[in-house]
Write an enzyme that holds these catalytic residues in place. Structure first.
Site, PDB file in Angstrom:
ATOM      1  CB  SER A  66      46.235  49.607  76.822  1.00  0.00           C
ATOM      2  OG  SER A  66      47.110  48.541  76.610  1.00  0.00           O
ATOM      3  CG  ASP A 282      48.603  50.121  74.123  1.00  0.00           C
ATOM      4  OD1 ASP A 282      48.445  48.900  74.324  1.00  0.00           O
ATOM      5  OD2 ASP A 282      49.037  50.892  74.997  1.00  0.00           O
ATOM      6  CG  ASP A 284      51.046  47.978  76.226  1.00  0.00           C
ATOM      7  OD1 ASP A 284      50.172  47.115  76.007  1.00  0.00           O
ATOM      8  OD2 ASP A 284      50.876  48.947  77.004  1.00  0.00           O
TER       9      ASP A 284
HETATM   10  C1  G16 Z   1      47.896  47.785  82.071  1.00  0.00           C
HETATM   11  C2  G16 Z   1      49.185  47.763  82.845  1.00  0.00           C
HETATM   12  C3  G16 Z   1      49.558  46.349  83.156  1.00  0.00           C
HETATM   13  C4  G16 Z   1      48.428  45.670  83.917  1.00  0.00           C
HETATM   14  C5  G16 Z   1      47.118  45.817  83.146  1.00  0.00           C
HETATM   15  C6  G16 Z   1      45.928  45.343  83.940  1.00  0.00           C
HETATM   16  O1  G16 Z   1      48.068  47.099  80.865  1.00  0.00           O
HETATM   17  O2  G16 Z   1      50.181  48.402  82.072  1.00  0.00           O
HETATM   18  O3  G16 Z   1      50.743  46.353  83.903  1.00  0.00           O
HETATM   19  O4  G16 Z   1      48.685  44.326  84.102  1.00  0.00           O
HETATM   20  O5  G16 Z   1      46.889  47.167  82.831  1.00  0.00           O
HETATM   21  O6  G16 Z   1      45.885  46.061  85.145  1.00  0.00           O
HETATM   22  P1  G16 Z   1      44.666  45.941  86.140  1.00  0.00           P
HETATM   23  O7  G16 Z   1      44.551  44.487  86.466  1.00  0.00           O
HETATM   24  O8  G16 Z   1      45.046  46.791  87.318  1.00  0.00           O
HETATM   25  O9  G16 Z   1      43.451  46.419  85.412  1.00  0.00           O
HETATM   26  P2  G16 Z   1      47.578  47.726  79.489  1.00  0.00           P
HETATM   27  O10 G16 Z   1      48.050  46.758  78.452  1.00  0.00           O
HETATM   28  O11 G16 Z   1      46.093  47.831  79.574  1.00  0.00           O
HETATM   29  O12 G16 Z   1      48.248  49.068  79.426  1.00  0.00           O
END
Ligand code: G16
Length: 546
Positions: A66, A282, A284
């Site tokens: 992502s 990606d 999203d």
């Molecule tokens: C993912 C999760 C999100 C989250 C982000 C950052 O996003 O799907 O819900 O906010 O990671 O998470 P963290 O702060 O725990 O690193 P993505 O867009 O990278 O899939």
């Protein structure tokens, strides 16, 4: 009948690196792409077993990291309705990923036993990946895992993460009253494109939308969506669309860059009266932005998107005359304090808070009739629960205005990817609302003013020593650090700050907001400095403003 007899042979081709421990985190497994071979192979095994545990329903596997740097990669499982993997299985993912090569078959057997899985069922799995260079090798590892359990497997190629979630939901609802659409990219484009045109037809055409596609899979897919819509209602110009050149994915571009740095990508020139948005790698997540009358950058992030959508839905529900159909909003601790006050005090809608991670927000939103959930980073969607659907079905319009509002609510439901946050579906939803209201981005922005905020990353020796409570807003360890943060926060009017370990990157995140930009930045950097000093910071001490 599935037997585990081929696992040992396949597993030997995908040895686990001895010095690595893997954890299924915020968004599945996520780490350096070249360390993930054994993990992705084993996820293939578990995906097949998960399908068998769901009577052969199709399970999805997405290979993506992502928003992360291009050298990272990741993998996550998608459950039958296109939602994130049920949390009780996340532990199995971590358990099998960390097993020794010889233990893999036994552990899979014990999971099958614990979950009373019927091994005579044919497993069905669909999978896809983003544009990362490590993707093809990881896909081959996944295919070995699926072959080891004789899964009926389909490769959906290079698509966005939300598209894969959509395909899974389509496949499992085909031929049922909940049928969701055609499980293909053209089916996706048709479903969302047609719903969009139904909602905007007859209104004035919007100005072009300049899209930063983060040099990721969103670039070809949004072009394909535009070709399918083929209308002046969707006039886009795509930037940062180089998916071929190494090192470009998410580099100085994309939704995460724009949100974290609070500026447009350097590759894009901000011009007044133009409308901009950024996807992540990606597709999203999405954030919008523009230049104000003084040329200053203005961000419309996930909070602004959720308040725009919630307002529009609330007004439609009122016009439709459906009294007991409640619209609510789910946020996380990263939500700007002004957005929360606006939702509670001005919109007078219920709000609830969850931990970071769309999988947590999704479950909170399911409890609401119409649950709008967004993270400030631009990741979110809207859910209509069964109660809402029943109320819409029972609604008897008493006037043409009521009939129109009910029809629009149905069309909006068709426009929304209810399986997961989706940059392209969210973008069409925002465009619809702006077109219907006749609003520019600055008119949208005028609803409330964000408190200045800043998000920083601190790299530390061991982020697992950081533990939190209170929806991740309070540290319980390292000892004494929360007390230190509290003292710093008290110095600043409207100050708020929290520290939490990232679940997707090897870093600790620091969030701060305060009444003025200077105060906010000072608070953010003082807290980040305290984290660095007291909890084993690595590299340069965060110090830009101190
Ligand atoms: C993912 C999760 C999100 C989250 C982000 C950052 O996003 O799907 O819900 O906010 O990671 O998470 P963290 O702060 O725990 O690193 P993505 O867009 O990278 O899939």
């Amino acid at each position: 009948m599935t037997t585990f007899s081929k696992i040992a042979e396949y597993s030997a081709k995908h040895p686990k690196p001895a010095d690595k421990t893997f954890a299924y985190g915020t968004a599945g497994f996520r780490t350096l792409g070249d360390t993930l071979d054994s993990t992705v192979f084993r996820v293939g095994l578990l995906a097949a077993l998960r399908s068998q545990s769901k009577e052969g329903k199709t399970i999805g596997v997405m290979i993506t990291a992502s928003h992360n740097h291009e050298r990272d990669n990741g993998v996550k499982l998608v459950d039958p309705m296109g939602e994130m993997l049920q949390q009780s299985w996340e532990g199995y993912c971590s358990e099998i990923a960390n097993a020794s090569d010889e233990q893999v078959a036994d552990i899979l057997g014990s999971i099958a036993k614990a979950e009373a899985v019927d091994l005579s069922v044919t497993p069905r799995v669909v999978y896809a990946r983003d544009t990362r260079p490590s993707g093809p090798a990881l896909q081959a590892a996944l295919e070995d895992g699926l072959a080891a359990l004789n899964a009926d497997a389909t490769n959906y190629g290079i698509v966005t993460t939300p598209q894969l979630h959509y395909f899974v939901r389509c496949l499992n609802t085909a031929g049922t009253p909940a049928t969701y659409g055609e499980p293909s990219v053209s089916g996706y484009n048709h479903k969302y494109g047609q719903a969009y045109l139904r909602l905007v037809n007859g209104k004035p055409h919007p100005s072009p939308l300049f899209i930063d596609a983060a040099n990721g899979v969103g670039a070809p897919q949004v072009r394909s969506l535009a070709a399918a819509i083929n209308s002046p209602y969707f006039n886009i110009k795509v930037f940062n669309s180089d998916t071929e050149t190494l090192g470009k994915l998410n580099m100085d571009c994309g939704a995460d860059y724009v949100k974290s740095n609070q500026r447009q990508p350097p590759s894009m020139e901000l011009q007044p009266d133009r409308r901009y948005c950024s996807f992540d790698g990606d597709a999203d997540r999405i954030v919008y932005y523009y230049a104000d009358a003084h040329g200053a950058f203005r961000l419309l992030d996930g909070d602004k998107i959720s308040t725009l959508i919630a307002t529009y839905l609330r007004d439609l529900v009122v016009t439709a005359g459906i009294d007991d159909l409640q619209v609510g909003v789910v946020q996380t601790a990263y939500a700007n304090g002004s957005s929360t006050s606006y939702i509670k005090d001005t919109l007078q809608l219920p709000t609830s808070f969850s931990k970071t991670g769309v999988k947590y927000l999704h479950h909170e939103a399911e409890k609401m009739n119409i649950g709008v959930y967004f993270e400030a980073n631009g990741h979110g969607t809207v859910l209509f629960n069964t109660g809402a659907v029943a109320k819409l079905q029972q609604a008897t319009p008493q006037s043409p205005a009521q009939a129109d509002a009910i029809e629009r609510l149905w069309a909006l439901r068709d426009l929304i990817n209810e399986s997961v946050g989706d940059a392209m579906s969210d973008m069409l939803l925002v465009e619809t609302i702006l077109i219907c209201k006749g609003w520019s981005l600055s008119q949208w922005d005028a609803a409330y003013s964000d408190l200045p905020s800043r998000l920083l990353k601190v790299v530390v020796n061991d982020r697992t020593i950081f533990n939190t409570t209170n929806a991740e807003q309070t540290l319980t360890s390292p000892k004494g650090l929360q007390e230190h943060v509290d003292v710093l926060v008290k110095k600043y009017p409207k100050g708020r700050s929290f520290v939490r370990p990232s679940g997707t990157e090897d870093a600790v995140r620091v969030y701060a907001e305060a009444a003025t930009r200077a105060d906010c930045d000072q608070l953010a950097y003082s807290v980040a400095g305290a984290v660095f000093d007291k909890a084993g910071g690595r590299g340069d001490r965060p110090s830009e403003f101190l």
